[in-house]
Motif scaffolding. Structure first.
Motif, PDB file in Angstrom:
ATOM      1  N   LEU A   1     -54.156 -33.039 -99.283  1.00 26.51           N
ATOM      2  CA  LEU A   1     -54.605 -31.683 -99.605  1.00 26.51           C
ATOM      3  C   LEU A   1     -53.586 -30.657 -99.135  1.00 26.51           C
ATOM      4  O   LEU A   1     -53.243 -29.714 -99.850  1.00 26.51           O
ATOM      5  CB  LEU A   1     -55.971 -31.407 -98.964  1.00 26.51           C
ATOM      6  N   PHE A   2     -53.056 -30.853 -97.941  1.00 28.20           N
ATOM      7  CA  PHE A   2     -52.021 -29.968 -97.410  1.00 28.20           C
ATOM      8  C   PHE A   2     -50.816 -29.916 -98.344  1.00 28.20           C
ATOM      9  O   PHE A   2     -50.308 -28.853 -98.671  1.00 28.20           O
ATOM     10  CB  PHE A   2     -51.597 -30.432 -96.013  1.00 28.20           C
TER      11      PHE A   2
ATOM     12  N   THR B   1     -55.433 -26.522 -92.801  1.00 31.24           N
ATOM     13  CA  THR B   1     -55.343 -27.896 -93.290  1.00 31.24           C
ATOM     14  C   THR B   1     -54.353 -28.711 -92.467  1.00 31.24           C
ATOM     15  O   THR B   1     -54.613 -29.860 -92.114  1.00 31.24           O
ATOM     16  CB  THR B   1     -54.936 -27.908 -94.778  1.00 31.24           C
TER      17      THR B   1
ATOM     18  N   THR C   1     -56.528 -35.044 -86.733  1.00 35.06           N
ATOM     19  CA  THR C   1     -57.312 -36.206 -87.164  1.00 35.06           C
ATOM     20  C   THR C   1     -56.455 -37.334 -87.731  1.00 35.06           C
ATOM     21  O   THR C   1     -56.870 -38.488 -87.690  1.00 35.06           O
ATOM     22  CB  THR C   1     -58.324 -35.802 -88.252  1.00 35.06           C
TER      23      THR C   1
ATOM     24  N   LEU D   1     -55.868 -29.423 -89.027  1.00 34.68           N
ATOM     25  CA  LEU D   1     -56.889 -30.467 -89.138  1.00 34.68           C
ATOM     26  C   LEU D   1     -56.238 -31.833 -89.284  1.00 34.68           C
ATOM     27  O   LEU D   1     -56.634 -32.800 -88.621  1.00 34.68           O
ATOM     28  CB  LEU D   1     -57.810 -30.182 -90.331  1.00 34.68           C
ATOM     29  N   PHE D   2     -55.198 -31.928 -90.125  1.00 32.93           N
ATOM     30  CA  PHE D   2     -54.502 -33.209 -90.283  1.00 32.93           C
ATOM     31  C   PHE D   2     -53.859 -33.650 -88.976  1.00 32.93           C
ATOM     32  O   PHE D   2     -53.951 -34.812 -88.590  1.00 32.93           O
ATOM     33  CB  PHE D   2     -53.433 -33.125 -91.379  1.00 32.93           C
TER      34      PHE D   2
ATOM     35  N   ASN E   1     -56.000 -37.761 -90.812  1.00 33.08           N
ATOM     36  CA  ASN E   1     -56.660 -38.132 -92.056  1.00 33.08           C
ATOM     37  C   ASN E   1     -55.700 -37.974 -93.237  1.00 33.08           C
ATOM     38  O   ASN E   1     -55.168 -36.889 -93.472  1.00 33.08           O
ATOM     39  CB  ASN E   1     -57.901 -37.253 -92.250  1.00 33.08           C
TER      40      ASN E   1
ATOM     41  N   ASP F   1     -56.294 -38.021 -96.495  1.00 25.74           N
ATOM     42  CA  ASP F   1     -56.783 -37.102 -97.531  1.00 25.74           C
ATOM     43  C   ASP F   1     -56.488 -35.648 -97.166  1.00 25.74           C
ATOM     44  O   ASP F   1     -56.154 -34.836 -98.032  1.00 25.74           O
ATOM     45  CB  ASP F   1     -58.289 -37.280 -97.746  1.00 25.74           C
ATOM     46  N   THR F   2     -56.590 -35.337 -95.899  1.00 25.08           N
ATOM     47  CA  THR F   2     -56.272 -33.986 -95.443  1.00 25.08           C
ATOM     48  C   THR F   2     -54.792 -33.696 -95.632  1.00 25.08           C
ATOM     49  O   THR F   2     -54.407 -32.605 -96.052  1.00 25.08           O
ATOM     50  CB  THR F   2     -56.668 -33.801 -93.965  1.00 25.08           C
ATOM     51  N   TYR F   3     -53.946 -34.686 -95.366  1.00 22.27           N
ATOM     52  CA  TYR F   3     -52.510 -34.516 -95.566  1.00 22.27           C
ATOM     53  C   TYR F   3     -52.197 -34.297 -97.046  1.00 22.27           C
ATOM     54  O   TYR F   3     -51.394 -33.435 -97.399  1.00 22.27           O
ATOM     55  CB  TYR F   3     -51.744 -35.736 -95.048  1.00 22.27           C
TER      56      TYR F   3
END
Length: 47
Positions: free
Chosen positions: A20-21, A5, A12, A8-9, A14, A16-18
């Motif tokens: 989630l992390f 995660t 990108t 990916l953040f 993103n 939303d990814t942060y």
């Protein structure tokens, strides 16, 4: 999962990814109630 995660953040940016992390990171840390219970168990003598 948390490493993926973050990777990916970082690639990108993103939000939303942060988020989630951060949620996954928070779930991995024991809550303050669990920490108090663990300390009580350690502090009690074994008979």
């Amino acid at each position: 999962m948390i490493e993926f995660t973050w990777k990916l953040f970082s690639q990108t940016g993103n939000i939303d990814t942060y988020l989630l992390f951060k949620e996954l990171e928070r779930e991995q840390q024991p809550s303050s109630d669990e920490q108090v219970t663990e300390r009580k168990e350690v502090d009690q003598p074994v008979f």
